[in-house]
Scaffold this active site. Sequence first.
Site, PDB file in Angstrom:
ATOM      1  N   GLU A  49       0.825  -1.218   0.000  1.00  0.00           N
ATOM      2  CA  GLU A  49       0.000   0.000   0.000  1.00  0.00           C
ATOM      3  C   GLU A  49       0.852   1.259   0.000  1.00  0.00           C
ATOM      4  O   GLU A  49       1.811   1.365   0.754  1.00  0.00           O
ATOM      5  CB  GLU A  49      -0.906  -0.007   1.247  1.00  0.00           C
ATOM      6  CG  GLU A  49      -2.300   0.493   0.946  1.00  0.00           C
ATOM      7  CD  GLU A  49      -2.963  -0.323  -0.144  1.00  0.00           C
ATOM      8  OE1 GLU A  49      -3.019   0.173  -1.290  1.00  0.00           O
ATOM      9  OE2 GLU A  49      -3.411  -1.444   0.112  1.00  0.00           O
ATOM     10  N   HIS A  50       0.483   2.204  -0.854  1.00  0.00           N
ATOM     11  CA  HIS A  50       1.152   3.506  -0.941  1.00  0.00           C
ATOM     12  C   HIS A  50       2.625   3.368  -1.301  1.00  0.00           C
ATOM     13  O   HIS A  50       3.449   4.160  -0.860  1.00  0.00           O
ATOM     14  CB  HIS A  50       1.020   4.277   0.385  1.00  0.00           C
ATOM     15  CG  HIS A  50      -0.343   4.876   0.607  1.00  0.00           C
ATOM     16  ND1 HIS A  50      -0.753   6.035   0.012  1.00  0.00           N
ATOM     17  CD2 HIS A  50      -1.379   4.451   1.370  1.00  0.00           C
ATOM     18  CE1 HIS A  50      -1.995   6.312   0.409  1.00  0.00           C
ATOM     19  NE2 HIS A  50      -2.394   5.357   1.217  1.00  0.00           N
ATOM     20  N   ASP A  52       3.507   2.219  -4.767  1.00  0.00           N
ATOM     21  CA  ASP A  52       3.702   2.256  -6.225  1.00  0.00           C
ATOM     22  C   ASP A  52       4.283   3.600  -6.660  1.00  0.00           C
ATOM     23  O   ASP A  52       5.193   3.661  -7.480  1.00  0.00           O
ATOM     24  CB  ASP A  52       2.412   1.921  -6.990  1.00  0.00           C
ATOM     25  CG  ASP A  52       1.234   2.827  -6.674  1.00  0.00           C
ATOM     26  OD1 ASP A  52       1.247   3.519  -5.630  1.00  0.00           O
ATOM     27  OD2 ASP A  52       0.264   2.847  -7.473  1.00  0.00           O
ATOM     28  N   GLY A 143     -11.946   2.421  -2.244  1.00  0.00           N
ATOM     29  CA  GLY A 143     -10.595   1.871  -2.310  1.00  0.00           C
ATOM     30  C   GLY A 143     -10.475   0.692  -3.255  1.00  0.00           C
ATOM     31  O   GLY A 143      -9.499  -0.051  -3.216  1.00  0.00           O
ATOM     32  N   SER A 145     -10.785   1.211  -6.631  1.00  0.00           N
ATOM     33  CA  SER A 145     -10.391   1.810  -7.907  1.00  0.00           C
ATOM     34  C   SER A 145     -11.525   2.024  -8.896  1.00  0.00           C
ATOM     35  O   SER A 145     -11.356   1.796 -10.091  1.00  0.00           O
ATOM     36  CB  SER A 145      -9.306   0.976  -8.593  1.00  0.00           C
ATOM     37  OG  SER A 145      -8.096   1.243  -7.993  1.00  0.00           O
ATOM     38  N   SER A 146     -12.662   2.501  -8.420  1.00  0.00           N
ATOM     39  CA  SER A 146     -13.745   2.815  -9.362  1.00  0.00           C
ATOM     40  C   SER A 146     -13.318   3.945 -10.304  1.00  0.00           C
ATOM     41  O   SER A 146     -13.603   3.902 -11.505  1.00  0.00           O
ATOM     42  CB  SER A 146     -15.012   3.220  -8.595  1.00  0.00           C
ATOM     43  OG  SER A 146     -14.746   4.298  -7.720  1.00  0.00           O
ATOM     44  N   ASP A 190      -3.245   0.951 -10.218  1.00  0.00           N
ATOM     45  CA  ASP A 190      -4.659   0.705 -10.514  1.00  0.00           C
ATOM     46  C   ASP A 190      -4.895   0.525 -12.005  1.00  0.00           C
ATOM     47  O   ASP A 190      -5.626  -0.367 -12.436  1.00  0.00           O
ATOM     48  CB  ASP A 190      -5.510   1.870  -9.990  1.00  0.00           C
ATOM     49  CG  ASP A 190      -5.278   2.119  -8.510  1.00  0.00           C
ATOM     50  OD1 ASP A 190      -4.688   1.250  -7.847  1.00  0.00           O
ATOM     51  OD2 ASP A 190      -5.664   3.188  -8.011  1.00  0.00           O
ATOM     52  N   LYS A 234      -9.914  10.304  -3.164  1.00  0.00           N
ATOM     53  CA  LYS A 234      -8.515  10.773  -3.203  1.00  0.00           C
ATOM     54  C   LYS A 234      -8.376  12.165  -3.782  1.00  0.00           C
ATOM     55  O   LYS A 234      -7.557  12.955  -3.347  1.00  0.00           O
ATOM     56  CB  LYS A 234      -7.676   9.824  -4.082  1.00  0.00           C
ATOM     57  CG  LYS A 234      -7.217   8.590  -3.382  1.00  0.00           C
ATOM     58  CD  LYS A 234      -6.128   7.876  -4.161  1.00  0.00           C
ATOM     59  CE  LYS A 234      -6.524   7.452  -5.565  1.00  0.00           C
ATOM     60  NZ  LYS A 234      -5.781   6.274  -6.028  1.00  0.00           N
TER      61      LYS A 234
END
EC number: 2.7.1.157
Length: 458
Positions: A49-50, A52, A143, A145-146, A190, A234
């Site tokens: 997580e966090h 990339d 969370g 990734s829509s 994503d 975000k």
Amino acid sequence: MATEGPPVHQVQVAEHPRLLKLKEIFNSKFGSIPKFYVRAPGRVNIIGEHIDYCGYSVLPMAVEQDMLIAVEPVKTHTLQLANTNPLYPDFNTSADNIQIDKTKPLWHNYFLCGFKGIQEHFGLSNLIGMNCLVDGNIPPSSGLSSSSALVCCAGLVTLTVLGMNLSKVELAEICAKSERYIGTEGGGMDQSISFLAEEGTAKLIEFSPLRATDVKLPSGAVFVIANSCVEMNKAATSHFNIRVMECRLAAKLLAKHRSLQWDKVLRLEEVQAKLGVSLEEMLLITEDTLHPEPYSPEEVCQCLGISLQELKTQILSPNTQDVLTFKLYQRAKHVYSEAARVLQFKKICEEAPDDMVQLLGELMNQSHVSCRDMYECSCPELDQLVDICRKFGAQGSRLTGAGWGGCTVSIVLADKLPSFLANVHEAYYQKSGRSLAPEKQSLFATKPGGGALVFLEA
């Protein structure tokens, strides 16, 4: 293969209830029928997580929930966008003059990001218009990734209308870059998994250059997604971009301390690569170099030998220029330890020891603690949900996605699944009065789904 473009499938629309319904709504909306349909899936990040946007590998899988768009190219130069969800109003604009308002993360702006990314990649003006009807079943701001799925879907729509070809990797890179038009400084996970996903396998996604490797998940376990029902967008807050900037500043301070060319360094991974040391050594270097107390902008400037003006204009993003404190030590510690957990997770999946599920669960638990304490991207509801999931049999549970709300992902032994779902549903959703409409899809087991594709009516 990643060198090929997304697949094109011929389908009988009448045999697919969702496509058929979309076709009917399209016809009533635009008075015509779609020429083709595009889907792009959401994703769940299992671990990583966090990191990339810091240059490190991540380990997501696509979920079955997706964005689906029905499309008809038109001779006018107008983009007409509609959504099956009445919460998202219709929008139209000239295809030749795409304006994306960073101050308002409205749904249609994500479509425009994908459209503009393809348009700019090919250097095109005088673009053909199109009528598009969007149907998404990924819970928004959860969370999963829509938003990135919509950007990817729009990119593939635009490419298909133009009759052009790009590989999945090229599409992922263009869509990752173009999502920044909305103001989020994301790293590309994503968009990469949306295009590169394959059914039945998770993927280790590596960056610079972008590539994806299959990771076979344990057969005796399932991954369960639970929505905390706290929404987090975000692009609507600065939390996310502040973390990106804290990591950037940490990388620069570490580089300067080690006599590297710090002004060229943007990501924590670059510091490790330039020093040629292990992740474990980077954790020690972080402890030696950075202090746990927050840094003020003035102290950062002093460490780097620059002015406050240079910090604001040359390093910080527009929506982080007024931040008063930066927690550099904690962010770097999270990133380097999380990057190591991703590699351990993959190694355990490859070696498949007898206690594999327990070992993977422990890594997921460590990840959540680091996200909560060092990266501070959790929230009370997520922490409560993680505790409930562990209490009722999850071998491991953690927040997934950017955090500050959204979903958890848990690894659960397959034979424990029915009781796990029933107990978590009762403890988190019913007792707390969070029983939501079914479309929120609060709690569900998931398996790795396939990537983006185009449907043509047979």
